[in-house]
Design a protein around this motif. Structure first.
Motif, PDB file in Angstrom:
ATOM      1  N   UNK A 146      11.425  -2.644  19.732  1.00  0.00           N
ATOM      2  CA  UNK A 146      10.539  -1.808  18.916  1.00  0.00           C
ATOM      3  C   UNK A 146      10.794  -2.142  17.461  1.00  0.00           C
ATOM      4  N   UNK A 147       9.743  -2.101  16.645  1.00  0.00           N
ATOM      5  CA  UNK A 147       9.869  -2.464  15.238  1.00  0.00           C
ATOM      6  C   UNK A 147       9.091  -1.494  14.369  1.00  0.00           C
ATOM      7  N   UNK A 148       9.646  -1.257  13.192  1.00  0.00           N
ATOM      8  CA  UNK A 148       8.970  -0.477  12.158  1.00  0.00           C
ATOM      9  C   UNK A 148       9.014  -1.295  10.883  1.00  0.00           C
ATOM     10  N   UNK A 149       7.853  -1.495  10.247  1.00  0.00           N
ATOM     11  CA  UNK A 149       7.825  -2.308   9.044  1.00  0.00           C
ATOM     12  C   UNK A 149       6.971  -1.664   7.971  1.00  0.00           C
ATOM     13  N   UNK A 150       7.392  -1.891   6.730  1.00  0.00           N
ATOM     14  CA  UNK A 150       6.680  -1.423   5.549  1.00  0.00           C
ATOM     15  C   UNK A 150       6.254  -2.637   4.750  1.00  0.00           C
ATOM     16  N   UNK A 151       5.057  -2.567   4.160  1.00  0.00           N
ATOM     17  CA  UNK A 151       4.556  -3.712   3.429  1.00  0.00           C
ATOM     18  C   UNK A 151       3.830  -3.328   2.166  1.00  0.00           C
ATOM     19  N   UNK A 152       3.442  -4.333   1.430  1.00  0.00           N
ATOM     20  CA  UNK A 152       2.670  -4.133   0.201  1.00  0.00           C
ATOM     21  C   UNK A 152       1.390  -3.348   0.502  1.00  0.00           C
ATOM     22  N   UNK A 153       0.873  -2.713  -0.542  1.00  0.00           N
ATOM     23  CA  UNK A 153      -0.378  -1.944  -0.476  1.00  0.00           C
ATOM     24  C   UNK A 153      -0.229  -0.737   0.457  1.00  0.00           C
ATOM     25  N   UNK A 154       1.011  -0.167   0.479  1.00  0.00           N
ATOM     26  CA  UNK A 154       1.280   1.070   1.223  1.00  0.00           C
ATOM     27  C   UNK A 154       0.999   0.932   2.711  1.00  0.00           C
ATOM     28  N   UNK A 183      -5.135  -1.904   0.991  1.00  0.00           N
ATOM     29  CA  UNK A 183      -5.271  -3.345   0.873  1.00  0.00           C
ATOM     30  C   UNK A 183      -5.296  -3.663  -0.610  1.00  0.00           C
ATOM     31  N   UNK A 184      -5.343  -4.938  -0.961  1.00  0.00           N
ATOM     32  CA  UNK A 184      -5.434  -5.295  -2.374  1.00  0.00           C
ATOM     33  C   UNK A 184      -6.830  -5.035  -2.925  1.00  0.00           C
ATOM     34  N   UNK A 185      -7.776  -4.696  -2.065  1.00  0.00           N
ATOM     35  CA  UNK A 185      -9.146  -4.432  -2.483  1.00  0.00           C
ATOM     36  C   UNK A 185      -9.304  -2.963  -2.882  1.00  0.00           C
ATOM     37  N   UNK A 186      -9.959  -2.703  -4.005  1.00  0.00           N
ATOM     38  CA  UNK A 186     -10.155  -1.341  -4.493  1.00  0.00           C
ATOM     39  C   UNK A 186     -10.845  -0.486  -3.440  1.00  0.00           C
ATOM     40  N   UNK A 187     -10.325   0.708  -3.214  1.00  0.00           N
ATOM     41  CA  UNK A 187     -10.876   1.755  -2.335  1.00  0.00           C
ATOM     42  C   UNK A 187     -10.841   1.390  -0.854  1.00  0.00           C
ATOM     43  N   UNK A 674      -8.683 -14.335  -0.994  1.00  0.00           N
ATOM     44  CA  UNK A 674      -7.475 -14.276  -0.183  1.00  0.00           C
ATOM     45  C   UNK A 674      -6.496 -13.250  -0.711  1.00  0.00           C
ATOM     46  N   UNK A 675      -5.581 -12.846   0.148  1.00  0.00           N
ATOM     47  CA  UNK A 675      -4.609 -11.806  -0.173  1.00  0.00           C
ATOM     48  C   UNK A 675      -3.587 -12.304  -1.198  1.00  0.00           C
ATOM     49  N   UNK A 676      -3.284 -11.504  -2.230  1.00  0.00           N
ATOM     50  CA  UNK A 676      -2.237 -11.891  -3.186  1.00  0.00           C
ATOM     51  C   UNK A 676      -0.851 -11.788  -2.562  1.00  0.00           C
ATOM     52  N   UNK A 677       0.179 -11.940  -3.396  1.00  0.00           N
ATOM     53  CA  UNK A 677       1.549 -11.858  -2.878  1.00  0.00           C
ATOM     54  C   UNK A 677       1.739 -10.575  -2.069  1.00  0.00           C
ATOM     55  N   UNK A 678       2.308 -10.739  -0.874  1.00  0.00           N
ATOM     56  CA  UNK A 678       2.521  -9.616   0.037  1.00  0.00           C
ATOM     57  C   UNK A 678       3.951  -9.657   0.552  1.00  0.00           C
ATOM     58  N   UNK A 679       4.650  -8.543   0.442  1.00  0.00           N
ATOM     59  CA  UNK A 679       6.041  -8.453   0.891  1.00  0.00           C
ATOM     60  C   UNK A 679       6.129  -7.445   2.028  1.00  0.00           C
ATOM     61  N   UNK A 680       6.879  -7.816   3.056  1.00  0.00           N
ATOM     62  CA  UNK A 680       7.079  -6.944   4.211  1.00  0.00           C
ATOM     63  C   UNK A 680       8.563  -6.862   4.524  1.00  0.00           C
ATOM     64  N   UNK A 681       9.063  -5.660   4.807  1.00  0.00           N
ATOM     65  CA  UNK A 681      10.442  -5.480   5.279  1.00  0.00           C
ATOM     66  C   UNK A 681      10.398  -4.545   6.482  1.00  0.00           C
ATOM     67  N   UNK A 682      11.336  -4.727   7.408  1.00  0.00           N
ATOM     68  CA  UNK A 682      11.322  -3.883   8.594  1.00  0.00           C
ATOM     69  C   UNK A 682      12.617  -3.928   9.369  1.00  0.00           C
ATOM     70  N   UNK A 683      12.699  -3.067  10.366  1.00  0.00           N
ATOM     71  CA  UNK A 683      13.818  -2.997  11.296  1.00  0.00           C
ATOM     72  C   UNK A 683      13.294  -3.237  12.699  1.00  0.00           C
TER      73      UNK A 683
END
Length: 687
Positions: A146-154, A183-187, A674-683
């Protein structure tokens, strides 16, 4: 392939065979086949099929209906622009519906089956087919993670994959995911859910029954992307949404079932029988830039974008049944490995479409009449949402039945030849509920296939292949005319490589594909198509995967593809002349991906670090014009470290240098950034 355990004369089936494959090593198949395994997807924290396919250079992104379906081209050919790109799921046709972009949570690995295999698979593009191998119940034991991850754009996402051995002959695999975020897109925000369980049941030692369920839900705004004025890709920021948040989400859902029976008669003969049913539905509104210049005010003042407003209800049902017998026998001192089978497919495509479009530009045309938005200072909700009018109400019903046979003969220990063929019978009925016109078409065709494989030495095997293909073009033009079927011819030569004692394997290939009766979408009449004639694609590919000296894991994929029109056609939407030699849209000539990684120990803990780089060359952004998407190069990093036994921390950084890039385009006013820089961290916890 099935996992089998011998016990005297008995065979114990614990895994699942793959359809259309037979009992062949990859080096024996006269075809370029590459794979993307689950570990590679996990390393890169990839969650969408579209992103996963970027790892294979033979595949190019195409227009995704505002991000609501999967669309890609293999070796330069994309198929029907009015439908998602077709692919296989465990050997069953499963990609033509409207269930949203496919999530990879339920995917064990991805096979890219390139080359002239249409005589066996049937109804596919000549460039190749993508086959998704799903995570299926395993009778070998219990395991899971099982994994839980957090990333850019909430973005927050959770995944679970648990295989439970209930009894010695019954296993249940529970796979699910949930994702929410912006997402990186407004709204623009999105919500995704999926349950993909599998049940495996042993019916004796040599027979296995497998059932797979697909339940997915997607909700996201329809997003055509940005615009490019006079070739300036900074006309608006890449974050700017040019639709209307008031349109709400477009919702896509899929409900699918697969039931497969596998029986091993002996270690030489096996039978696969199965059925698949998939229902999908896509509904929602969108506000899109008007493409006809005479109706578009932004060409007058440089800031007032005239827009259409659209409403869709796309409903589909596809069911497939298939059976396949594979085995081998000896005669006259020769070994024959044969594959014989049949399948039947029915696809119902029900489309209800409404549209409002702005009038021709005149001095008295108001902002409301043109449903205008200021691209430099957008004010959402300023204008009432226009009520679209009925444009298309149509049901397409396609039935197809095919039978196929293949025989691969070992002439010597080093030389094998393959011969085969497939006969397809198609019937298409189109009911236009607006005009009352019903159109019918019935076609049949035999498609031959041939190949040769020669083991030149232990590290190098040479092969050559030829095949023909046949695919019915679904739907009609706006007048109700059913198009002639699409036909194709494929040629390929190559070498299968096994280097460093087999630790590094790959394929080097050259190909040429020709097809006729190619269609493109009719922009003035959404849901309908227009004929653009013939097209050709040719190129060179290199794929390598394995380990270099020093235990460095490597993945290399490069493709040079020259895909072009071969007919002279006047585009009916914008009166552009498509000429022989014009490049096909969204196909780069140069495409490449390289990834390196290494496992090591850090402070007594297992760890891994890796990096990848993807280069996509410039490519046509609009059929019949000089509009071109620029090349881009993206860098990614990934890593993981074991915190305690069974628990690891992982992270990725995509587009590390935050390059501005463009995924695809249909027109300068419909360009997907295309998507700008995106960071993801998780367990990730593993049991």
């Amino acid at each position: 392939m099935a996992q089998e355990q011998a016990s005297g004369a008995d065979i114990l089936v614990t895994g699942v065979r793959q359809p259309y494959r037979g009992d062949f090593a990859l080096s024996e198949i006269p075809q370029a086949i590459t794979g993307i395994d689950g570990e590679t997807l996990q390393q890169n924290a990839i969650v969408r099929l579209t992103d996963a396919l970027d790892l294979n250079a033979s595949i190019s992104r195409q227009n995704t209906l505002g991000g609501l379906w999967d669309a890609f081209a293999v070796r330069g050919f994309a198929g029907d622009e009015n439908l998602p790109t077709g692919y296989l799921v465990n050997g069953f046709n499963g990609g033509r519906g409207f269930g949203g972009q496919r999530d990879v949570a339920g995917i064990e690995r991805i096979e890219v089956l390139k080359g002239p295999a249409a005589a066996l698979l049937g109804r596919g593009e000549p460039g190749g087919t993508v086959n998704l191998i799903t995570k299926q119940a395993d009778l070998g034991g219990s395991f899971g993670n099982a994994a839980l991850q957090l990333g850019s754009f909430d973005t927050i996402r959770g995944d679970i994959d648990a295989n439970l051995l209930v009894t010695d002959g019954l296993a249940v695999r529970l796979v699910g995911y949930a994702e929410d975020g912006g997402s990186f897109r407004d709204t623009v925000e999105q919500n995704r859910r999926g349950l993909l369980p599998s049940v495996g049941l042993a019916l004796g030692r040599a027979t296995r029954l497998t059932y797979d369920l697909e339940w997915t839900r997607v909700a996201a705004p329809f997003d055509r992307g940005i615009l490019v004025l006079d070739g300036d890709f900074t006309s608006v920021p890449r974050e700017r949404f040019l639709g209307e948040p008031g349109d709400g989400d477009t919702a896509a859902r899929a409900n699918g079932h697969q039931l497969r029976l596998q029986h091993e008669f002996s270690d030489r003969w096996s039978l696969l029988v199965g059925a698949s049913l998939r229902d999908t539905l896509l509904t929602g509104f969108s506000s899109d830039a008007e493409l006809v210049p005479s109706r578009q005010r932004v060409y007058v003042d440089g800031r007032s974008l005239s827009r259409q407003r659209r409403s869709r209800r796309y409903d589909s049902r596809q069911w497939v049944i298939r059976a396949e017998l594979s085995g081998e026998f000896d005669t006259a001192g020769l070994t024959h490995r044969v594959l014989v089978g049949a399948d039947h497919d029915r696809f119902d495509n029900d489309q209800l479409f409404f549209r409002f479009r702005p009038p021709a530009i005149a001095t008295q045309t108001s902002d409301g009449a043109g449903f205008v938005i200021d691209i430099l200072d957008p004010e959402y909700g300023r204008l009432p949402l226009p009520a679209p009018g009925l444009l298309n109400n149509r049901l397409d019903t396609q039935r197809s039945t095919g039978i196929f046979v293949q025989d691969q003969i070992s002439l010597t220990n080093r030389l094998q030849v393959r011969v085969g063929g497939r006969y397809d019978d198609f019937a298409l009925r189109t009911d236009n509920r607006i005009t009352g016109v019903t159109s019918h078409s019935d076609r049949g065709r035999f498609s031959p296939q041939a190949g040769v494989v020669f083991e030149m030495s232990a590290p190098v095997t040479l092969y050559a292949a030829y095949g023909e293909g046949f695919r019915a073009n679904i739907g009609t033009d706006v007048t109700g005319l059913i198009f002639e079927p699409e036909t194709s011819e494929s040629k390929e030569v190559g070498a299968k490589l096994a280097l460093f004692g087999g630790r590094l394997t790959g394929t080097l290939s050259a190909f040429q594909l020709d097809k006729s009766n190619v269609l493109a979408s009719d922009t003035n009449n959404p849901g309908f198509s227009v004929a653009i004639g013939a097209a050709r694609s040719r190129g060179i590919e290199l794929d390598l995967a394995g380990k270099l000296p020093g235990a460095v894991e490597v993945l290399v994929s490069y493709a040079y593809i020259d895909a072009e029109a071969r007919s002279s056609v006047l585009d009916p939407n914008f009166s552009f002349q498509v000429r022989p030699g014009d490049p096909l849209i969204n196909i780069p000539r140069h495409n490449g991906n390289v990834q390196l990684s290494k496992r090591f120990t850090f402070s007594g803990r297992n760890a891994q670090l890796g990096a990848g780089i993807q280069h996509v060359g410039s490519r046509s952004g609009e059929t019949g014009t000089a509009f071109t998407l620029p090349a881009h190069t993206l860098v990614r990093l990934f890593g993981e470290i074991e915190l305690t036994k069974g628990l690891e921390l992982f992270g990725t950084a995509q587009n590390l240098f935050d390059e501005r890039w463009y995924a695809n385009s249909y027109h300068p006013l419909w360009v997907q950034p295309g998507t700008p820089r995106t960071v993801t961290v998780g367990l990730r916890a593993t049991m």
